[in-house]
Design a protein around this motif. Structure first.
Motif, PDB file in Angstrom:
ATOM      1  N   THR A 248      19.610 -23.994  13.606  1.00 23.09           N
ATOM      2  CA  THR A 248      20.340 -23.009  12.815  1.00 23.09           C
ATOM      3  C   THR A 248      19.312 -22.042  12.245  1.00 23.09           C
ATOM      4  O   THR A 248      18.402 -22.454  11.528  1.00 23.09           O
ATOM      5  CB  THR A 248      21.134 -23.666  11.676  1.00 23.09           C
ATOM      6  OG1 THR A 248      22.144 -24.508  12.237  1.00 23.09           O
ATOM      7  CG2 THR A 248      21.813 -22.609  10.810  1.00 23.09           C
ATOM      8  N   ILE A 249      19.459 -20.773  12.589  1.00 24.22           N
ATOM      9  CA  ILE A 249      18.500 -19.747  12.183  1.00 24.22           C
ATOM     10  C   ILE A 249      19.191 -18.749  11.260  1.00 24.22           C
ATOM     11  O   ILE A 249      20.268 -18.245  11.569  1.00 24.22           O
ATOM     12  CB  ILE A 249      17.938 -18.984  13.401  1.00 24.22           C
ATOM     13  CG1 ILE A 249      17.373 -19.953  14.442  1.00 24.22           C
ATOM     14  CG2 ILE A 249      16.902 -17.963  12.958  1.00 24.22           C
ATOM     15  CD1 ILE A 249      16.112 -20.641  14.048  1.00 24.22           C
ATOM     16  N   THR A 250      18.557 -18.457  10.123  1.00 23.59           N
ATOM     17  CA  THR A 250      19.034 -17.403   9.228  1.00 23.59           C
ATOM     18  C   THR A 250      17.976 -16.313   9.161  1.00 23.59           C
ATOM     19  O   THR A 250      16.791 -16.597   8.990  1.00 23.59           O
ATOM     20  CB  THR A 250      19.302 -17.949   7.815  1.00 23.59           C
ATOM     21  OG1 THR A 250      20.329 -18.941   7.888  1.00 23.59           O
ATOM     22  CG2 THR A 250      19.769 -16.840   6.881  1.00 23.59           C
ATOM     23  N   GLY A 251      18.404 -15.071   9.320  1.00 22.03           N
ATOM     24  CA  GLY A 251      17.464 -13.956   9.291  1.00 22.03           C
ATOM     25  C   GLY A 251      18.194 -12.639   9.405  1.00 22.03           C
ATOM     26  O   GLY A 251      19.377 -12.533   9.067  1.00 22.03           O
ATOM     27  N   LYS A 252      17.502 -11.635   9.904  1.00 23.99           N
ATOM     28  CA  LYS A 252      18.086 -10.303  10.036  1.00 23.99           C
ATOM     29  C   LYS A 252      18.025  -9.839  11.487  1.00 23.99           C
ATOM     30  O   LYS A 252      17.032 -10.057  12.175  1.00 23.99           O
ATOM     31  CB  LYS A 252      17.344  -9.303   9.145  1.00 23.99           C
ATOM     32  CG  LYS A 252      17.538  -9.566   7.664  1.00 23.99           C
ATOM     33  CD  LYS A 252      16.790  -8.546   6.839  1.00 23.99           C
ATOM     34  CE  LYS A 252      16.938  -8.857   5.352  1.00 23.99           C
ATOM     35  NZ  LYS A 252      16.158  -7.915   4.523  1.00 23.99           N
ATOM     36  N   MET A 253      19.107  -9.201  11.926  1.00 23.72           N
ATOM     37  CA  MET A 253      19.152  -8.638  13.265  1.00 23.72           C
ATOM     38  C   MET A 253      18.361  -7.331  13.284  1.00 23.72           C
ATOM     39  O   MET A 253      18.557  -6.466  12.435  1.00 23.72           O
ATOM     40  CB  MET A 253      20.590  -8.376  13.694  1.00 23.72           C
ATOM     41  CG  MET A 253      21.460  -9.612  13.789  1.00 23.72           C
ATOM     42  SD  MET A 253      20.891 -10.826  15.011  1.00 23.72           S
ATOM     43  CE  MET A 253      20.955  -9.866  16.521  1.00 23.72           C
ATOM     44  N   LYS A 254      17.453  -7.224  14.245  1.00 20.87           N
ATOM     45  CA  LYS A 254      16.651  -6.012  14.380  1.00 20.87           C
ATOM     46  C   LYS A 254      16.586  -5.608  15.848  1.00 20.87           C
ATOM     47  O   LYS A 254      16.810  -6.429  16.742  1.00 20.87           O
ATOM     48  CB  LYS A 254      15.236  -6.237  13.831  1.00 20.87           C
ATOM     49  CG  LYS A 254      15.204  -6.514  12.335  1.00 20.87           C
ATOM     50  CD  LYS A 254      13.786  -6.614  11.822  1.00 20.87           C
ATOM     51  CE  LYS A 254      13.769  -6.849  10.313  1.00 20.87           C
ATOM     52  NZ  LYS A 254      12.388  -6.953   9.783  1.00 20.87           N
ATOM     53  N   ASP A 255      16.286  -4.342  16.084  1.00 14.83           N
ATOM     54  CA  ASP A 255      16.143  -3.865  17.454  1.00 14.83           C
ATOM     55  C   ASP A 255      14.889  -4.456  18.076  1.00 14.83           C
ATOM     56  O   ASP A 255      13.793  -4.382  17.498  1.00 14.83           O
ATOM     57  CB  ASP A 255      16.054  -2.338  17.490  1.00 14.83           C
ATOM     58  CG  ASP A 255      17.370  -1.685  17.086  1.00 14.83           C
ATOM     59  OD1 ASP A 255      18.423  -2.306  17.320  1.00 14.83           O
ATOM     60  OD2 ASP A 255      17.347  -0.569  16.544  1.00 14.83           O
TER      61      ASP A 255
END
Length: 423
Positions: A248-255
Motif C-alpha cells: 500500500t503506497i501513499t504519495g502524490k501523482m506526478k508526471d
C-alpha cells in the motif's frame, strides 16, 4: 516582519505561491504546502493564527533554495499574513519532507536549527547532508535586507504599490480553500499486488537510491510507482527478502519522464511518488487474547478487534510478541463453535498482515503489525488441520465443478440415443 493584511475578497483569490514571490524580492516558488488548523488544534497548540504554509523558494540568479513559512489569520473580511524565512528559525516546523529535501545546504545556524527540528518531526529521519554543524560561527545576519535576499527591500513595511500588484494579479490564480492541505496536489493511496519486474538503482557517490515498479489494484489498471532512499530500500527488501507480494503506497501523482517506445511513439505517463509504504504478507500467529472490542469501520462495517500476546524465546531471552487482529463478520462464520473470543483464551490466527513503520518517542524506527484474520482456531495444530481441510474441500469442489460439464454432456448423449429398431 510584522503582520500584513489583505481584504479577504483578494486574499481568497490569491494563490500563496504568488503571494510569497511578491512578499520576498527575487524568489521563485518551487513547492508550497498549506495546513489549516481547527479550533481544537489551535487550543491544543496554544496558537493565535488559523493556518500555516511552507514554501521552497529559489533565490533568482542563484542555485540557492531556502524555506519560507507564512502564518495566516482569517476572519470574515480579511486574511492577514506573517512571513518568516527559515533564517528566523520560526516555531512552525511541521514542514513536508518533499520541501525540506529541496533545500540547499546552509551555514546559517538558525536555519540549521529549524531544519533539524523539521526533520525530527517527520515520520522518518531526514537526509543528514541537509543538517549542518550547529557550531558554525559565520552566518547570514537575521532580518537584514541588504545581506539576506529573502527579505523585501522595504524591510518590515510593504508599499501601496506592492499591495496593488498583489490585487491586480490575484485574479489569475486559483483560490485556496480552507479544506485544502496542499497547493499543488492531494495525496493518493494505492493498494495492490506488485508486478513481476522492478528497477532499483543505488548511487555510491550520493548514497541515494531509487526504485520503479508497478502495482495492480483489485479494481483498476496498473499504477506506476517510484520511491526514493529509505522507501526504495524498504520496498526492495520487502520484495526480495520478506516475500511481500502486496503493497500500500501513499504519495502524490506526478508526471513521469516521457520516453519513446519501440514504435517510435512518445509515451507520457503519471507515476505515484511514495511518501509512506505499508507491506502486506500472509502470516500465522498465536497467543492469548488480552483485549476484545466490537467496532465498526468508517462505512459502518462491523468487525471484532483482538489484541493478543505471545511469549517467545529469542536467543535465550523471553520476548513478548503483540498483535492487533481484525475479524470481519464473514470470517467469523468459519470459526469453530468451541472457540471463544474472550480475554484469557488461547487463539491461533492466519491472515493478511499489514506492517506499518513509525517513530517512537525516542525517534527510533519501529514497526506495528495489524492482521486481517482469515482463519481462527484455538491452537496452531488445530488451525493447521482446519486450513488443510478447507483446502481439501476447496479442491474437491473445484474438481466437481470441472467434471460437471462432462457428466452433463454424457447424460445428454445417453438420452439422445435411439432404440436401434427399424420399422
Amino acid at each position: 516582519m510584522g503582520w500584513y493584511t489583505l481584504d479577504k475578497q483578494f486574499g481568497e483569490a490569491m494563490q500563496l505561491k504568488y503571494a510569497v514571490s511578491e512578499l520576498y524580492d527575487g524568489v521563485t516558488v518551487l513547492e508550497s504546502h498549506r495546513q489549516v488548523y481547527t479550533a481544537n488544534e489551535k487550543e491544543k497548540y496554544a496558537i493565535d493564527y488559523d493556518a500555516v504554509s511552507h514554501h521552497a523558494v529559489k533565490i533568482n540568479g542563484t542555485n540557492n533554495i531556502k524555506a519560507i513559512v507564512m502564518l495566516e489569520r482569517i476572519d470574515d473580511k480579511h486574511i492577514t499574513y506573517k512571513p518568516y524565512s527559515e533564517d528566523d528559525c520560526p516555531g512552525e516546523a511541521a514542514c513536508p519532507k518533499s520541501i525540506l529535501d529541496k533545500l540547499s545546504p546552509t551555514d546559517n545556524t538558525y536555519a540549521a536549527e529549524w531544519r533539524n527540528k523539521a526533520y525530527s518531526l517527520l515520520e522518518y529521519p531526514g537526509d543528514e547532508s541537509k543538517m549542518v554543524n550547529m557550531t558554525v560561527t559565520e552566518n547570514l545576519h537575521r532580518s537584514d535586507p541588504d545581506e539576506n535576499p529573502l527579505y523585501s527591500r522595504d524591510g518590515n513595511e510593504f508599499t501601496d504599490a506592492l499591495i496593488d500588484a498583489l490585487i491586480e494579479h490575484s485574479e489569475n490564480y486559483k483560490p485556496i480553500k480552507n479544506n485544502q492541505s496542499n497547493t499543488t496536489m492531494e495525496k493518493t493511496t494505492v493498494s495492490g499486488f506488485v508486478g513481476k519486474n522492478f528497477n532499483y538503482n543505488y548511487n555510491e557517490e550520493t548514497k541515494k537510491s531509487v526504485i520503479s515498479l508497478t502495482i495492480k489494484p483489485k479494481d483498476g489498471d496498473w499504477v506506476q510507482i517510484k520511491a526514493f532512499n529509505q522507501n526504495a530500500d524498504l520496498i526492495k527488501n520487502a520484495i526480495e527478502n520478506e516475500e511481500v507480494k502486496k503493497l500500500t503506497i501513499t504519495g502524490k501523482m506526478k508526471d513521469g519522464k516521457p520516453y519513446t517506445n519501440k514504435k517510435g511513439d512518445l509515451v507520457e505517463y503519471q507515476e505515484l511518488v511514495a511518501d509512506t509504504v505499508n507491506r502486506h504478507k500472509t502470516v500465522e500467529v498465536n497467543g492469548v487474547i488480552a483485549k476484545v472490542e466490537d467496532k465498526k469501520t468508517s462505512n459502518d462495517k462491523p468487525y471484532t478487534h483482538l489484541f493478543i500476546k505471545n511469549n517467545v524465546a529469542v536467543g535465550g531471552v523471553e520476548k513478548v510478541e503483540q498483535f492487533n487482529i481484525t475479524i470481519f463478520q464473514e470470517n467469523k462464520k468459519g470459526i469453530p463453535k468451541d472457540v471463544e473470543l474472550k480475554v484469557g483464551q488461547p487463539i491461533a490466527i492466519k491472515g493478511e498482515a499489514t506492517i506499518n513503520r513509525y517513530l517512537d518517542k525516542e525517534n527510533k524506527v519501529k514497526e506495528s503489525t495489524n492482521i486481517n484474520a482469515w482463519n481462527v482456531d484455538r491452537t496452531p495444530t488445530r488451525l493447521k488441520e482446519q486450513i488443510e481441510n478447507l483446502q481439501k474441500n476447496s479442491a474437491k469442489k473445484a474438481e466437481s465443478q470441472k467434471e460437471a460439464p462432462k457428466k452433463a454432456a454424457k447424460k445428454s448423449t445417453s438420452k439422445g440415443k435411439g432404440t436401434g429398431m427399424e420399422m
